[in-house]
Design a protein around this motif. Structure first.
Motif, PDB file in Angstrom:
ATOM      1  N   PRO A 125      -3.892  -3.318  10.724  1.00  0.00           N
ATOM      2  CA  PRO A 125      -3.220  -2.182  10.119  1.00  0.00           C
ATOM      3  C   PRO A 125      -1.926  -2.616   9.415  1.00  0.00           C
ATOM      4  O   PRO A 125      -1.266  -3.559   9.847  1.00  0.00           O
ATOM      5  CB  PRO A 125      -2.949  -1.260  11.299  1.00  0.00           C
ATOM      6  CG  PRO A 125      -2.987  -2.142  12.487  1.00  0.00           C
ATOM      7  CD  PRO A 125      -3.919  -3.257  12.170  1.00  0.00           C
ATOM      8  N   GLU A 126      -1.689  -1.965   8.376  1.00  0.00           N
ATOM      9  CA  GLU A 126      -0.470  -2.308   7.651  1.00  0.00           C
ATOM     10  C   GLU A 126       0.750  -1.894   8.438  1.00  0.00           C
ATOM     11  O   GLU A 126       0.755  -0.840   9.086  1.00  0.00           O
ATOM     12  CB  GLU A 126      -0.435  -1.561   6.292  1.00  0.00           C
ATOM     13  CG  GLU A 126      -1.466  -2.088   5.338  1.00  0.00           C
ATOM     14  CD  GLU A 126      -1.366  -1.372   3.998  1.00  0.00           C
ATOM     15  OE1 GLU A 126      -0.555  -0.427   3.897  1.00  0.00           O
ATOM     16  OE2 GLU A 126      -2.088  -1.770   3.080  1.00  0.00           O
ATOM     17  N   PRO A 127       1.731  -2.751   8.380  1.00  0.00           N
ATOM     18  CA  PRO A 127       2.947  -2.364   9.100  1.00  0.00           C
ATOM     19  C   PRO A 127       3.629  -1.182   8.402  1.00  0.00           C
ATOM     20  O   PRO A 127       3.553  -1.026   7.187  1.00  0.00           O
ATOM     21  CB  PRO A 127       3.797  -3.631   9.021  1.00  0.00           C
ATOM     22  CG  PRO A 127       3.284  -4.395   7.874  1.00  0.00           C
ATOM     23  CD  PRO A 127       1.860  -4.065   7.721  1.00  0.00           C
ATOM     24  N   LYS A 128       4.143  -0.425   9.251  1.00  0.00           N
ATOM     25  CA  LYS A 128       4.855   0.745   8.715  1.00  0.00           C
ATOM     26  C   LYS A 128       6.308   0.381   8.598  1.00  0.00           C
ATOM     27  O   LYS A 128       6.995   0.191   9.592  1.00  0.00           O
ATOM     28  CB  LYS A 128       4.666   1.932   9.661  1.00  0.00           C
ATOM     29  CG  LYS A 128       3.211   2.405   9.689  1.00  0.00           C
ATOM     30  CD  LYS A 128       3.064   3.527  10.660  1.00  0.00           C
ATOM     31  CE  LYS A 128       1.645   3.982  10.702  1.00  0.00           C
ATOM     32  NZ  LYS A 128       1.430   5.031  11.696  1.00  0.00           N
TER      33      LYS A 128
ATOM     34  N   PRO B 124       7.389  -4.961   0.907  1.00  0.00           N
ATOM     35  CA  PRO B 124       6.261  -5.052  -0.044  1.00  0.00           C
ATOM     36  C   PRO B 124       4.946  -4.662   0.593  1.00  0.00           C
ATOM     37  O   PRO B 124       4.668  -5.034   1.717  1.00  0.00           O
ATOM     38  CB  PRO B 124       6.251  -6.531  -0.422  1.00  0.00           C
ATOM     39  CG  PRO B 124       7.069  -7.242   0.571  1.00  0.00           C
ATOM     40  CD  PRO B 124       8.043  -6.242   1.115  1.00  0.00           C
ATOM     41  N   ARG B 125       4.304  -3.851  -0.157  1.00  0.00           N
ATOM     42  CA  ARG B 125       3.064  -3.296   0.383  1.00  0.00           C
ATOM     43  C   ARG B 125       1.832  -4.000  -0.145  1.00  0.00           C
ATOM     44  O   ARG B 125       0.726  -3.621   0.135  1.00  0.00           O
ATOM     45  CB  ARG B 125       2.969  -1.813   0.011  1.00  0.00           C
ATOM     46  CG  ARG B 125       4.010  -0.992   0.741  1.00  0.00           C
ATOM     47  CD  ARG B 125       3.951   0.432   0.345  1.00  0.00           C
ATOM     48  NE  ARG B 125       4.999   1.172   1.028  1.00  0.00           N
ATOM     49  CZ  ARG B 125       4.801   1.759   2.201  1.00  0.00           C
ATOM     50  NH1 ARG B 125       3.671   1.708   2.811  1.00  0.00           N
ATOM     51  NH2 ARG B 125       5.813   2.412   2.735  1.00  0.00           N
TER      52      ARG B 125
END
Lengths: 995, 200
Positions: free
Chosen positions: A754-757, A763-764
């Motif tokens: 999961p992408e870090p929040k 940077p996404r």
């Protein structure tokens, strides 16, 4: 005081004078005791009964009905008896009498007696003392010193003895039957003793001995203790139909014997004692001349008497005497027996007689019963010729039978001779048509007299003539050889019958006929022996007009066999064959022949054992190796040695301590066995094979053959190839499965991260997550102590928690210089903490490397070096310090670069050689070199060495997750290429599945 | 002594063993009689040696006695024993018998039958020594007083057995001491011997 004495002669005095005296006496007494009315007893007289120990005391006068009586032992003045008694009074004479029984014999000591009258509380004066003189009196002339003498008493009674010593003697002891008794002194010289509860004495009585201290003197007495008679079973009968003979049993032993003490018997007052004195006889008899019908037996001895009675009519009590003068007139098969009676009166008496005949030959007893009036002869039939017999007879009354009379004396006789019985003949033929006519010896009962010879004729039934003169044989010869080939020549191939006859003085027996024909053998099924013998069953054969013959003999007898047979009547369909000659372990052939007037015919045949045994001999066994097989071959056991029906063979293999059944060969015809692939698995060795034949009784001892197995390398090669093939196949299956299920694998092993929040402008863009190695996870590279290897050391930094940045903070600048090769992949190794096997983690690491025993598991794909711990040389590791990453950078864009110098394969699994330590420079210049020669699977290395390929399929320790198998850093370029391509493929595969 | 001739018994070699044979017979009788005494003692519970009164009367032993005198002495004693034994057996059977015959009765019968054989042997030896039969002792006049009481009878029977026992042993010893060849020592009168009336 005036006193008149009366004597028995006063009877002679005239009655007038008597009256005068009584008046004077009455006046005198009334004058003396005028105040009481009682007078003093007068004329006291003592009359002893020495045997019964009774003292009869009589007196006159007294004027009272009761008297006081005192008896004292005179010498010691001891009171023995003092009582008030009521004596009997003779009304005529006025004489008072009273009897006292003494415990002691009256002879023991002198007794004094005084009497006085008593009326209530009033008594008269004592009478004058009257003394019974004992034998201890000095004037006594009695020689006997012990009393009572020779007394007879019943069992259980008591007796008191006394012993009177001679003057001057001192008593030592009294002994009753050897036992010393307690003594009471009665007078100066008299001593007494009492024996209680007397037991039955022996024949000569029990002894009472009086032993003074002077051993020369000895006194004594004998006492007999027993029972009164008790006869039993008193019965009277008659022998002569006129007189009576009474019998009874003497009953219990009275223990009293001899003419003086023994029991005397009286029947109807006739003394029958004389004939019954023998104590050995339990029965007694007494003969009375006439039949009185009622009888009374009185048996008496000194202790008492007993009576028995009997009543009977004469005709109910007839017991005939024994027949006399037996005579026999004998024939061959019967005899006439006659006898005489002692009494003529028997001629009209209906008698029943028992005749007992005993054959001397076998002592067999024959009992026969005959009856008739005045019976005096009988006819004895069914006897055997030429036989010795003994006979005896006894009789009883046929009507109102009472009992059998006595047996007569034995009479012996012999029956006459008779022609012999027909011999039981048979024929035995060998395979060459020779043989013999045989017959069973005639027994004495069958011979009917002494045999003189046997005769054998060869007879042609068709021509009704003898083919040859009769052959005469002695009586101890029971066979005659025959040759059917020769006989066929004489008989023009017609049938021939052998006729066998036996001869004695009375003539020739009827001939036995045997057809001399050969028979064709038949198949013989097995038959099981039972307790009753071989049970044979067959269907009735109409041709068997004269019955059947069952023949049996040893199945393996080759020539002139001892054959046995039995002839059975026509119509028989079964028989059990039993013979005393049967032996266990011998196979018997049993043949059933039909008998007809024309020929003999073999109907059926059987084979069987009475008892099967194990084979008596071992097999002849040989063994050989044929490639991986062991071939065992053996020879057949000879029939005679089988001793049972062979059921098969058991094959055993023995390997030193084991004796294992390899195979049961249930076919007895099989003579070989192959142990398939037996040599497989054995490099080399010696093996024993045992083959045992078995019957129903079990196995024989067996024969053992030894085989030395040669190495069989082909099999090993084959095994290896097979294993490799299987591994390959397995890999292929796994790969295929993974490919087919790649989505699932992706999901299971590489889930999307999961992408870090991030709260800010993090940077996404998606891309590989670069991680920097954690400084605390560095691995120290082996270096020599002399050299500060830290600068050359490469530290692999595993992934760490993001918040665990403490250790890496200081090196952050270095991290930025790290190549992006330490790319993070979601590691799917065991998430459990890596625990050392031993408390010391360093030791654990060492052991995991040095131990040959390591639990191994395939972990699938591992692409991260985060958990990797490289085991360094212990010496080198001790010198390790904080790594200096600048030194690492000096290695160029590859970052950490493992030493890639080639090595000998033997070094792969070993610690570095000493030479490596002696050359630190070289070692350092070579960069990091892991102990296990396993490639550090950092992304950089992976990229350089083909990425993940080396790790695929490699086992890892469950404790360390490190791949254990050497990957082959020294692998050839080709191999490396393959691995590299496979890893690339898998990487691509997995990458393609990422969303 | 003039005119005296010497010879062995019956004049044969076998006669030389006659004293030995008689001694063996006496030994056997002594053994049997010892057994009889033991049986009687056991049967009657005579634990003590109840009596030692002698019943046989013969001249006392002396070193002066020659072979004939010794033979005469034991022969006379054995004759008396025989008479006493026969009377004892008869009286015992009459007064105390009538029952079953056992070991004691059988042994008694054996001793009674064997004693005459020893008497016969000693008589033969005596005859050989005397050369005549006229000098053999006689017991015709011997009176046997049998007690009336049964215990006295038993004691008397016991004494008789002891006499037989004693004299059979004495006979055995005497016969063993005799020379193997009995020598005739000439005629002597019984009257002279009878003068030795002293009881032993």
């Amino acid at each position: 005081m005036a006193h008149l004495s009366l004597t028995p002669t006063s009877k002679l005095i005239s009655s007038g004078f008597v009256w005068l005296l009584w008046i004077v006496l009455g006046f005198s007494t009334s004058h003396t005791h005028a105040d009481t009315g009682l007078t003093v007893p007068q004329r006291v007289t003592l009359s002893p009964n020495w045997y019964t120990q009774e003292l009869s005391i009589s007196w006159l006068g007294g004027g009272a009905t009761t008297f006081e009586l005192i008896i004292l032992r005179t010498e010691f003045n001891e009171t023995v008896f003092y009582e008030t008694v009521s004596p009997t009074v003779n009304k005529v004479s006025g004489l008072h009498q009273w009897t006292w029984t003494s415990v002691n014999p009256l002879e023991c000591t002198s007794l004094s007696v005084k009497i006085r009258s008593r009326d209530g509380h009033t008594t008269s004066e004592w009478s004058q003392t009257e003394t019974l003189q004992g034998n201890d009196h000095p004037n006594s002339e009695q020689r006997v010193k012990v009393f009572p003498q020779d007394k007879v008493l019943p069992v259980g009674a008591n007796i008191t003895f006394c012993c009177i010593l001679d003057e001057g003697l001192v008593l030592d002891k009294l002994k009753y039957d050897g036992n010393t008794t307690s003594v009471t002194r009665l007078s100066r010289r008299t001593y007494s003793t009492t024996v209680f509860n007397l037991v039955a004495s022996r024949q000569s009585g029990s002894n009472m001995l009086c032993l003074p201290e002077d051993k020369e003197k000895l006194y004594g007495a004998v006492v007999f203790v027993g029972y009164p008679p008790l006869p039993i079973d008193f019965k009277c009968e008659t022998h002569d139909l006129r007189s009576a003979v009474c019998q009874w049993g003497k009953g219990r032993d009275t223990h009293l014997y001899g003419s003086q003490r023994g029991t005397r018997y009286f029947v109807n007052n006739r003394d029958c004692s004389e004939v019954n004195q023998d104590v050995g006889q339990k029965e007694a008899t007494c003969t009375l001349d006439t039949w009185e019908g009622n009888w009374t037996l009185v048996a008496k001895n000194l202790l008492g008497q007993y009576s028995l009675t009997d009543t009977a009519e004469l005709s109910h009590r007839v017991c005939p005497v024994a027949p006399d003068l037996l005579s026999v007139v004998a024939d061959a098969w019967n005899a006439s027996l006659s006898w005489h009676w002692k009494y003529d009166s028997y001629s009209s008496l209906a008698l029943v007689c028992q005749v007992e005949i005993t054959a001397t030959e076998d002592e067999k007893l024959i009992k026969r019963v005959f009856s008739g009036v005045g019976l005096r002869s009988v006819f004895l039939s069914d006897l055997y010729p030429d036989e010795h017999y003994s006979v005896k007879v006894r009789c009883g009354a046929q009507q109102n039978f009472w009992k059998w009379g006595n047996w007569s004396k034995l009479s012996s006789f012999k029956t006459k001779t008779y022609v012999p019985d027909t011999p039981d003949a048979w024929i035995w033929l060998n395979t060459d048509n020779t043989g013999k006519v045989i017959w069973k010896p005639l027994t004495r009962r069958q011979s009917h007299g002494k045999l003189t010879q046997y005769e054998v004729f060869l007879w042609s039934p068709e021509e009704n003539r003898a083919l040859a003169p009769a052959v005469t044989l002695p009586p101890n010869n029971w066979s005659m050889p025959v040759n059917l080939t020769e006989i066929a020549f004489f008989s023009n191939n017609g049938s021939v019958v052998a006729k066998v006859t036996a001869r004695n003085d009375a003539g020739s027996s009827p001939p036995a006929r045997v057809h001399l024909t050969s028979v064709e053998p038949l198949a013989a099924p097995r038959i099981v022996y039972t307790d009753q013998g071989f049970p044979l069953f067959w269907e009735n054969n109409a041709n068997a007009t004269c019955g059947y013959v069952v023949e049996w003999l040893d199945a393996f007898c080759p020539q002139d066999c001892p054959v046995e047979w039995i002839k059975l009547p026509a119509g028989t369909t079964n028989v059990s064959i039993e013979s005393a000659t049967f032996q266990p372990g011998v196979r018997y052939n049993l043949s059933l022949y039909s008998c007809s007037s024309d020929a003999r015919e073999l109907l059926k045949r059987w084979q069987g054992y009475t008892q099967e045994l194990v084979p008596s001999v071992a097999l002849t066994l040989s063994a050989s190796q044929q490639n991986a097989d062991i071939l065992l071959t053996w020879k057949e056991i000879p029939l005679v040695n089988r001793r049972g029906f062979l059921l098969g063979y058991n094959i055993y293999n023995s390997t030193g301590y084991q004796f294992k059944l390899l195979e049961n060969v249930s076919d007895p015809e099989t003579m070989s066995y192959t142990a398939k692939d037996f040599a497989k698995g054995f490099i080399k060795g010696t093996f024993k094979f045992t083959v045992k034949a078995y019957t129903a009784a079990g196995e024989n001892t067996g024969t053992t053959a030894t085989v030395t197995i040669e190495p069989y390398t082909d099999w090993l090669i084959l095994e290896i190839l097979t294993s490799l093939g299987l591994v390959t196949l397995l890999l292929a299956i796994v790969t295929f499965t993974c490919y087919k299920k790649r989505k699932w694998v992706k999901k299971a092993f590489y889930p999307d991260i999961p992408e870090p929040k991030l709260p800010s402008d993090w940077p996404r863009t998606r891309g590989p997550l670069d991680v920097k190695p954690s400084p605390h996870s560095m691995v120290c590279v082996v270096e020599t102590p002399e050299y500060d290897c830290i600068k050359d050391m490469l530290v692999a930094i595993p992934e760490e928690d993001e918040d665990d940045a403490g250790q890496g903070i200081g090196d952050e600048s270095v991290d930025t210089d790290e190549p992006t090769s330490l790319r993070y992949y979601n590691q799917m190794v065991d998430e459990r903490p890596i625990r050392p096997r031993f408390p010391d983690s360093s030791a654990s690491s060492i052991s995991s490397m040095s131990s040959a025993h390591t639990d191994v598991t395939y972990t699938g794909i591992q692409t991260s070096g985060s958990s990797l711990v490289l085991q360094l040389d212990p010496q080198g590791s001790s010198e390790c310090h904080q790594p200096q990453l600048d030194r690492l950078v000096s290695y160029g864009g590859g970052g950490y670069r493992p030493q890639m110098q080639p090595r000998a394969p033997s070094d792969d699994m070993d610690l570095p050689s000493p030479e490596s330590f002696l050359e630190p420079q070289a070692a350092c210049s070579g960069g990091y070199k892991p102990q296990g020669s396993w490639q550090l699977d950092s992304p950089v290395d992976a990229a350089e060495m083909g990425s993940l390929a080396p790790s695929l399929g490699s086992p890892t320790s469950v404790a360390s997750t490190q791949f254990l198998l050497p990957d082959g850093e020294e692998n050839t370029g080709e191999k490396r290429q393959l691995s590299s391509s496979a890893a690339s493929w898998l990487t691509n595969l997995l990458s393609s599945t990422k969303p | 002594m003039a005119g005296r001739s010497t010879r062995g018994i019956n004049g044969s070699n076998g006669s030389r063993t006659a004293p030995a044979r008689a001694a063996a017979l006496a030994d056997l009788l002594h053994y049997e009689c010892s057994t009889l005494l033991e049986l009687f003692r056991k049967k009657e519970n005579f634990t003590e040696d109840v009596t030692d009164r002698r019943l046989v009367s013969v001249p006392p032993p002396s070193s002066q006695l020659d072979t004939r005198d010794k033979l005469w002495r034991i022969h006379s004693a054995l004759l008396q024993c025989q008479k006493l034994l026969e009377k004892a057996v008869a009286k015992e059977e009459e007064e105390l018998g009538g029952g079953k015959k056992g070991k004691y009765e059988n042994k008694r019968k054996l001793v009674k039958e064997r004693l005459p054989l020893l008497i016969l042997s000693t008589g033969e030896l005596l005859k050989a020594a005397e050369g005549t039969t006229s000098l053999t002792p006689s017991v015709e006049g011997l009176e046997v007083n049998v007690p009336t009481g049964l215990l006295d009878l038993k004691l008397w029977v016991y004494r008789v057995y002891k006499e037989v026992n004693y004299w059979s042993k004495t006979a055995a010893n005497t016969l063993k001491e005799l020379p193997s060849v009995i020598v005739k020592e000439g005629a002597r009168t019984t009257r002279a011997r009878n003068r030795r009336s002293t009881r032993r």
